[in-house]
Write an enzyme that holds these catalytic residues in place. Structure first.
Site, PDB file in Angstrom:
ATOM      1  N   SER A  52       0.874  -1.167   0.000  1.00 54.82           N
ATOM      2  CA  SER A  52       0.000   0.000   0.000  1.00 54.82           C
ATOM      3  C   SER A  52       0.916   1.224   0.000  1.00 54.82           C
ATOM      4  O   SER A  52       2.134   1.085   0.131  1.00 54.82           O
ATOM      5  CB  SER A  52      -0.874  -0.054   1.256  1.00 54.82           C
ATOM      6  OG  SER A  52      -2.046   0.699   1.083  1.00 54.82           O
ATOM      7  N   ARG A  67      -8.358  -0.879 -11.905  1.00 56.01           N
ATOM      8  CA  ARG A  67      -8.491  -0.265 -13.220  1.00 56.01           C
ATOM      9  C   ARG A  67      -7.575  -1.004 -14.194  1.00 56.01           C
ATOM     10  O   ARG A  67      -6.493  -1.469 -13.812  1.00 56.01           O
ATOM     11  CB  ARG A  67      -8.071   1.214 -13.177  1.00 56.01           C
ATOM     12  CG  ARG A  67      -9.058   2.146 -12.515  1.00 56.01           C
ATOM     13  CD  ARG A  67     -10.289   2.430 -13.387  1.00 56.01           C
ATOM     14  NE  ARG A  67     -11.219   3.358 -12.749  1.00 56.01           N
ATOM     15  CZ  ARG A  67     -12.235   2.974 -11.962  1.00 56.01           C
ATOM     16  NH1 ARG A  67     -12.449   1.696 -11.714  1.00 56.01           N
ATOM     17  NH2 ARG A  67     -13.037   3.882 -11.437  1.00 56.01           N
ATOM     18  N   GLU A 101     -12.099  -0.142 -22.746  1.00 60.69           N
ATOM     19  CA  GLU A 101     -13.444  -0.622 -22.392  1.00 60.69           C
ATOM     20  C   GLU A 101     -14.490   0.167 -23.157  1.00 60.69           C
ATOM     21  O   GLU A 101     -14.321   1.375 -23.345  1.00 60.69           O
ATOM     22  CB  GLU A 101     -13.687  -0.472 -20.886  1.00 60.69           C
ATOM     23  CG  GLU A 101     -12.770  -1.326 -20.041  1.00 60.69           C
ATOM     24  CD  GLU A 101     -13.027  -1.143 -18.544  1.00 60.69           C
ATOM     25  OE1 GLU A 101     -13.920  -0.349 -18.186  1.00 60.69           O
ATOM     26  OE2 GLU A 101     -12.354  -1.800 -17.744  1.00 60.69           O
ATOM     27  N   HIS A 149     -16.449  -5.154 -16.496  1.00 57.11           N
ATOM     28  CA  HIS A 149     -16.432  -4.024 -15.552  1.00 57.11           C
ATOM     29  C   HIS A 149     -17.761  -3.950 -14.807  1.00 57.11           C
ATOM     30  O   HIS A 149     -18.433  -2.903 -14.820  1.00 57.11           O
ATOM     31  CB  HIS A 149     -16.139  -2.701 -16.271  1.00 57.11           C
ATOM     32  CG  HIS A 149     -15.615  -1.635 -15.322  1.00 57.11           C
ATOM     33  ND1 HIS A 149     -14.734  -0.656 -15.689  1.00 57.11           N
ATOM     34  CD2 HIS A 149     -15.864  -1.424 -13.997  1.00 57.11           C
ATOM     35  CE1 HIS A 149     -14.462   0.128 -14.653  1.00 57.11           C
ATOM     36  NE2 HIS A 149     -15.129  -0.324 -13.609  1.00 57.11           N
ATOM     37  N   ALA A 208     -18.054  -5.308 -11.432  1.00 60.30           N
ATOM     38  CA  ALA A 208     -17.843  -5.687 -10.023  1.00 60.30           C
ATOM     39  C   ALA A 208     -18.775  -4.919  -9.086  1.00 60.30           C
ATOM     40  O   ALA A 208     -19.103  -5.394  -8.010  1.00 60.30           O
ATOM     41  CB  ALA A 208     -16.386  -5.463  -9.614  1.00 60.30           C
TER      42      ALA A 208
END
Lengths: 317, 317
Positions: free
Chosen positions: A176, A234, A263, A281, A283
């Site tokens: 992170s 992404r 996309e 795409h 989710a």
């Protein structure tokens, strides 16, 4: 300062598929929607009807056409399409989807992971095409229990994914922007070491200049021939051209992808492979999430026009 | 009593797809395999080469051809193909797969559930067939988080499924032959009330005279039009003919099926539906599970021939 009594005009700029929240907003504010209002040529010119997914780029030039703009209520988690520096300079506040989609995206990430390892869509094709009857037993899958899973981006979504994978006996680690306090998972300071020490990496971080193509050829080689990538962040987080080569050549073992660099679409080279699971795409795409974002959008608008703290502000520094 | 020094003959009777354990067994015992040995006409006649999945029925008549048989090491969890009463009468001990497959089956059950709710195989087909580009956004999925999930059979597999679904925020309840002590989940005394009070039912109990077609039309009507059935037990647990009608007519919402009444195959009427996920009886099919069962088989044989307690005995009462 703006008060509710002044009936501020809310400009709704987004693809028409999000019109499920129009009624809710209209009940509370005078709304000008670029996808419904033909009398707003400038605003109409901003809407790209050919694009269902790609977000309108809110750069300094476009923002200059909206001199009165005070608040950008963004219905996505990612804000890579917004010039945040320009918003800061102009004093435009920005909100995003916050945690409205987190549960659904985490559920989807786990679903994609099991689907890749246990080859669920390929198995489903095997039954439907009657190959089971013709050729007998299906190929072996890969065991999930006990796998080392590295999460890239331990925010709201990443934390829910980790929590869901714990009872599968998965060993969780993460990378992170900074190490989190009071988190029991092992921290890797960079994505290369995360990939080298895990069987699976799950991408759920923001896309920005620091993370674009963060999963490159070298990272995939570190992950190795049995390694699996799950991407619910992404498309731009992965060097997709290299990923296609790695999947076709067996440099990595498999991938579950909800997002792509282009996309709608996705790379055709993957359409014949059994070790990938492709998802358009979606989710976030459940009624539960759509209700969450509608409510959050309204709450942010109400807070703004009541001079209250925003519910899901995006930090502009 | 038999001792190791007498080199007891082990008869291996199973489909050739299980030959991964032949070497392991041969290193420890003289082995006679019905699928390799052409010099054993009686034994060869027992093997059904046309069947990849359906297990040989070990009824009293067949057992009468094996007068010296003392132990049946069964490589499945289910023992519905064995006349257990006859084994008890003759003093033949029986073992099954115990918990060798439990993790993989639990993983697969959760994978099938997310796949049905979030329509993962249908989404994958949507991308591969380029419908995403042609027709735009995919249909909405169904949220898993917060769903009420009823588990039929809270044994080793059912307990692992429950544990895995807890962090998804699912509300777990169960029906089992009897209420378990010190289990936090709500118990329903019958399958009808289990179905009526849940959004999802997951079948992972044994198939026997009491459970055959336990999920009948009435149960499916109770589950309702948004209800989902996941079956990782045996096809015979469901009245499949009625289930097909219920899925086609929308009496229930969807199903994820790893097992069927006729295998290999599955009902053709389901092959065109997006609300079902079909899997070719492969919930156990990973190298991890196959290694587990090979080791367990050997351990049971060693225990038996050393007069030690069996590792995974089947109760014969």
């Amino acid at each position: 300062m703006v008060s509710m009594s002044e009936s501020p005009l809310v400009l709704v700029q987004r693809p028409p598929t999000f019109d499920f929240m129009d009624e809710l907003l209209s009940r509370n504010f005078p709304v000008l929607t670029t996808h419904h209002t033909s009398s707003a040529p400038l605003l109409n010119s901003l809407y790209q009807p050919s694009s269902h997914i790609a977000m309108l780029k809110l750069d300094a030039d476009l923002l200059s056409h909206l001199p009165s703009l005070q608040l950008l209520v963004c219905t996505s988690v990612g804000t890579e399409h917004i010039d945040l520096a320009e918003c800061k300079r102009r004093g435009i506040a920005v909100t995003n989807a916050g945690e409205a989609f987190s549960e659904d995206v985490a559920d989807c990430a786990v679903g994609l992971l099991i689907s890749v390892l246990r080859k669920i869509p390929a198995a489903d094709r095997y039954v439907r095409s009657e190959k089971w009857v013709k050729f007998g037993e299906f190929q072996l899958g890969i065991k999930l229990s006990g796998k080392r899973v590295g999460i890239l981006g331990l925010g709201s979504i990443g934390s829910l994914i980790a929590k869901r994978l714990e009872p599968f006996g998965c060993i969780i680690s993460y990378n992170s922007t900074s190490q989190k306090q009071s988190i029991p998972y092992l921290y890797y300071p960079d994505v290369l070491s995360l990939a080298a020490n895990n069987d699976v990496i799950i991408l759920c971080c923001a896309l920005n200049d620091q993370t674009r193509h963060i999963v490159n050829r070298e990272v995939m080689e570190s992950l190795g021939k049995n390694g699996v990538i799950i991407n619910v962040g992404r498309g731009g987080l992965i060097d997709e051209k290299e990923m296609v080569k790695c999947l076709v050549d067996g440099v990595i073992g498999g991938a579950g992808l909800d997002v792509f660099e282009k996309e709608p679409g996705g790379p055709e080279e993957l359409f014949g492979l059994d070790n990938v699971v492709l998802s358009p795409h979606c989710a976030i795409a459940t009624p539960g999430s759509l209700n969450n974002i509608a409510q959050l959008t309204l709450a942010n608008l109400k807070a703004f026009f009541s001079n209250q703290p925003l519910i899901s502000p995006v930090r502009l520094d």
